[in-house]
Design an enzyme around this catalytic site. Structure first.
Site, PDB file in Angstrom:
ATOM      1  N   ARG A  77      -0.318  -2.266  -7.189  1.00  0.00           N
ATOM      2  CA  ARG A  77      -0.662  -3.335  -6.253  1.00  0.00           C
ATOM      3  C   ARG A  77      -1.523  -4.276  -7.005  1.00  0.00           C
ATOM      4  O   ARG A  77      -1.113  -5.439  -6.913  1.00  0.00           O
ATOM      5  CB  ARG A  77      -1.341  -2.740  -5.123  1.00  0.00           C
ATOM      6  N   HIS A 114      -1.898   2.112  -6.462  1.00  0.00           N
ATOM      7  CA  HIS A 114      -2.809   0.957  -6.171  1.00  0.00           C
ATOM      8  C   HIS A 114      -2.814   0.082  -7.540  1.00  0.00           C
ATOM      9  O   HIS A 114      -3.037  -1.156  -7.358  1.00  0.00           O
ATOM     10  CB  HIS A 114      -4.080   1.571  -5.860  1.00  0.00           C
ATOM     11  N   ARG A 145       0.908  -1.161  -0.050  1.00  0.00           N
ATOM     12  CA  ARG A 145      -0.072  -0.146  -0.050  1.00  0.00           C
ATOM     13  C   ARG A 145       0.785   1.203  -0.152  1.00  0.00           C
ATOM     14  O   ARG A 145       2.079   1.189   0.622  1.00  0.00           O
ATOM     15  CB  ARG A 145      -1.005  -0.009   1.121  1.00  0.00           C
ATOM     16  N   HIS A 163      -2.989  -9.367   3.492  1.00  0.00           N
ATOM     17  CA  HIS A 163      -4.275  -9.483   3.681  1.00  0.00           C
ATOM     18  C   HIS A 163      -4.696 -10.539   4.727  1.00  0.00           C
ATOM     19  O   HIS A 163      -3.779 -11.554   4.775  1.00  0.00           O
ATOM     20  CB  HIS A 163      -5.322  -9.828   2.367  1.00  0.00           C
ATOM     21  N   LYS A 220      -1.841  -2.486   7.950  1.00  0.00           N
ATOM     22  CA  LYS A 220      -3.176  -2.142   8.538  1.00  0.00           C
ATOM     23  C   LYS A 220      -3.491  -2.575   9.840  1.00  0.00           C
ATOM     24  O   LYS A 220      -3.153  -3.894   9.993  1.00  0.00           O
ATOM     25  CB  LYS A 220      -4.347  -2.160   7.247  1.00  0.00           C
ATOM     26  N   TYR A 263      -8.034  -7.728  -6.273  1.00  0.00           N
ATOM     27  CA  TYR A 263      -6.634  -7.294  -6.582  1.00  0.00           C
ATOM     28  C   TYR A 263      -6.256  -8.070  -8.073  1.00  0.00           C
ATOM     29  O   TYR A 263      -5.174  -7.954  -8.359  1.00  0.00           O
ATOM     30  CB  TYR A 263      -5.974  -7.410  -5.578  1.00  0.00           C
TER      31      TYR A 263
END
Length: 373
Positions: free
Chosen positions: A309, A306, A211, A332, A237, A341
């Protein structure tokens, strides 16, 4: 059970309490600061569209639908004018001394991905409101407005083809000659050179798919060597970390950059502007755009961080990489998230069916079917 008595807060009061709770979660690592700010921004937008003085418990599913539709029609001004970071491009010979001219951009409303994100933020607010006794019932259950997220994905957010990705990587590894300063009549100082840094940025984004927030947050100390393999400890995250091994070419680019990195010993940030400041999120797009200008036009396509990604996930999966390994590279917690994705590649189905794994042993050396076919 329903609460015996609902606390009839206004929309503004409920939003303020909820945002305070969300931001408090960043202290314990439950949310990243960037995610908390996205929630806060979406909730502030919801307050404006729903009306700050209305009672939260009075909102119905129809009211929520009206808010979601109003948000969908809101102009998306994030990419207006193409204004880049303040000093990411300094020293590249592109500065004219004039303010950038903003070309008129047609307002197209919010993308489907932004609409879906806004809906998730509002849903989270009402889930908390229901558990806290601010509403009798969650009106999101009666809401019918939804965006088709994949269908609305902007082209620059989709994966590059193999040719386009290889063109970008080759351009990053073979930067153009540094421009001559018009005023001084000489080349820039070594500590103002950004080509090596730009190459590292492109390689990290294209091969590891972090990210953009993870990339700009990276520090020099996050990279280490274990048994001869270079790793990047990525802080992602929700306070989660993952250790991702670097491909040899990326490790070499990292070493090349660290050897000319302009920051002093006291500067922790990995990626620095030529002024020695940590790069901002907007600066990363400027880096990609600068490298893209060196790509052959036939292999060039606009792309965002992105989108790179998406490129990482798409090509790793298309090459048969284990799905769980790809999940860990991207950071993830659930395999199902990979679907967002993973993009289709031209001719991918034809190649897969042309070399079907269940039929390979039945083909002869000349590519013809065996005698038992």
């Amino acid at each position: 059970m329903l609460p015996a008595e609902v606390n009839r807060l206004t929309v503004q009061e409920a939003a303020d309490r909820y945002v305070e709770l969300v931001r408090a979660k960043t202290v314990t690592g439950g949310l990243s600061p960037a995610t908390a700010e996205v929630y806060a921004r979406d909730v502030a937008t919801f307050v404006r569209l729903a009306g700050p003085d209305r009672v939260l418990d009075d909102l119905t599913g129809e009211d929520v639908d009206a808010v979601l539709l109003a948000f969908a029609r809101k102009p998306d001004e994030r990419r207006k004018g193409g204004v880049q970071g303040k000093d990411a491009g300094k020293g590249t010979g592109q500065s004219t001394g004039k303010s950038p001219v903003k070309s008129p951009v047609k307002s197209t409303g919010q993308s489907a991905a932004s609409q879906a994100r806004f809906r998730r933020s509002v849903s989270a607010l009402f889930r908390h409101a229901a558990s806290a006794g601010w509403v009798h019932l969650d009106p999101m259950a009666a809401s019918s407005v939804r965006a088709r997220e994949r269908g609305g994905l902007r082209p620059e957010r989709r994966a590059l083809t193999r040719e386009q990705a290889e063109g970008l990587i080759e351009a990053a590894g073979s930067p153009a000659a540094p421009p001559v300063e018009a005023a001084a009549g000489r080349r820039r100082r070594a500590d103002q050179r950004t080509e090596v840094r730009d190459a590292l940025v492109v390689l990290l984004l294209t091969t590891l798919g972090p990210r953009v927030s993870e990339l700009v947050r990276a520090n020099v100390e996050d990279f280490y060597t274990n048994d001869g393999v270079r790793y990047w400890r990525i802080f992602g995250k929700g306070g989660r970390t993952r250790d991702v091994p670097l491909p040899d070419a990326v490790a070499a680019a990292l070493d090349a950059y660290l050897s000319v990195r302009a920051g002093g010993d006291g500067e922790k940030a990995l990626l620095l502007s030529w002024r020695g400041r940590r790069l901002a999120r907007g600066d990363v797009q400027a880096v990609i755009d600068r490298v893209q200008r060196q790509v052959d036009p036939g292999r060039r396509r606009a792309v965002t961080p992105h989108g790179l990604r998406h490129t990482t996930a798409t090509h790793l999966l298309a090459d048969g990489t284990d799905m769980d390994a790809v999940r860990r590279v991207l950071g993830h917690s659930d395999l199902s998230t990979l679907g967002r994705y993973r993009d289709d590649l031209p001719g991918e189905l034809e190649v897969a069916m042309g070399s079907h794994p269940l039929l390979r042993r039945r083909r002869g050396p000349a590519g013809q079917a065996g005698p038992d076919a």
